[in-house]
Design a protein around this motif. Structure first.
Motif, PDB file in Angstrom:
ATOM      1  N   ASN A 129      -2.174  -2.691  -1.436  1.00  0.00           N
ATOM      2  CA  ASN A 129      -2.652  -1.417  -0.235  1.00  0.00           C
ATOM      3  C   ASN A 129      -1.557  -0.569  -0.790  1.00  0.00           C
ATOM      4  O   ASN A 129      -1.694   0.094   0.610  1.00  0.00           O
ATOM      5  N   ASN A 130      -0.781   0.049  -1.582  1.00  0.00           N
ATOM      6  CA  ASN A 130      -0.489   1.705  -1.987  1.00  0.00           C
ATOM      7  C   ASN A 130       1.103   1.488  -1.324  1.00  0.00           C
ATOM      8  O   ASN A 130       1.631   2.692  -0.245  1.00  0.00           O
ATOM      9  N   GLN A 131       1.446  -0.089  -0.170  1.00  0.00           N
ATOM     10  CA  GLN A 131       2.861  -0.205   0.344  1.00  0.00           C
ATOM     11  C   GLN A 131       3.651  -1.244  -0.597  1.00  0.00           C
ATOM     12  O   GLN A 131       3.239  -2.002  -1.342  1.00  0.00           O
ATOM     13  N   ILE A 132       4.517  -0.713  -0.723  1.00  0.00           N
ATOM     14  CA  ILE A 132       5.703  -1.541  -0.665  1.00  0.00           C
ATOM     15  C   ILE A 132       6.809  -2.401   0.183  1.00  0.00           C
ATOM     16  O   ILE A 132       6.634  -1.721   1.036  1.00  0.00           O
ATOM     17  N   TYR A 133       6.959  -3.229  -0.324  1.00  0.00           N
ATOM     18  CA  TYR A 133       7.730  -4.756   0.348  1.00  0.00           C
ATOM     19  C   TYR A 133       9.221  -4.802   0.003  1.00  0.00           C
ATOM     20  O   TYR A 133       9.032  -5.367  -1.670  1.00  0.00           O
TER      21      TYR A 133
END
Length: 125
Positions: free
Chosen positions: A53-57
């Protein structure tokens, strides 16, 4: 601080599918400077654990202290929380590592540990 990082690192296209290829690997990313979002263009390094969802972890995250050319450990500030085991209020995700806020992402051309990647980025000799 000027670096000749092109000989040691490859730039990754800022795209979910392109980034996902590097899961489990150390990455370096720099956030874009954005006054409205109080983003100062910080540089982070950590182990990529997920991108969705367009987020990096990331885990084992450190932030580069540009002035002193050293990494400051932040720990697991950017890990993905498990909604079945974590407080649901913790899921009010802010725009920490949203893809649109990232200026660049680098991965090491050779297999290296997180500490080696950090050292190479600070001192690419």
């Amino acid at each position: 601080m000027t670096r000749n990082i092109s000989s040691l690192f490859s730039e990754v296209k800022i795209d979910t599918d392109a980034i996902r290829k590097y899961l489990g690997m150390p990455i370096i990313l720099q956030l874009s400077e954005d006054i409205e979002q109080e983003n100062e263009g910080d540089t982070f390094c950590g182990i990529l654990t997920d991108v969705e969802n367009n987020q990096i972890y990331m885990e084992k995250t450190s932030c580069l202290d540009e002035e002193n050319s050293r990494w400051i450990e932040w720990g697991d500030n950017f890990i993905r929380l498990d909604p079945s085991r974590e407080d649901p209020k913790a899921f009010a995700e802010d725009a920490k590592l949203q893809l649109e806020n990232i200026q660049f992402i680098y991965v090491c051309k050779e297999k290296a540990s997180l500490e080696q990647v950090q050292d190479m980025f600070v001192d690419p000799r």
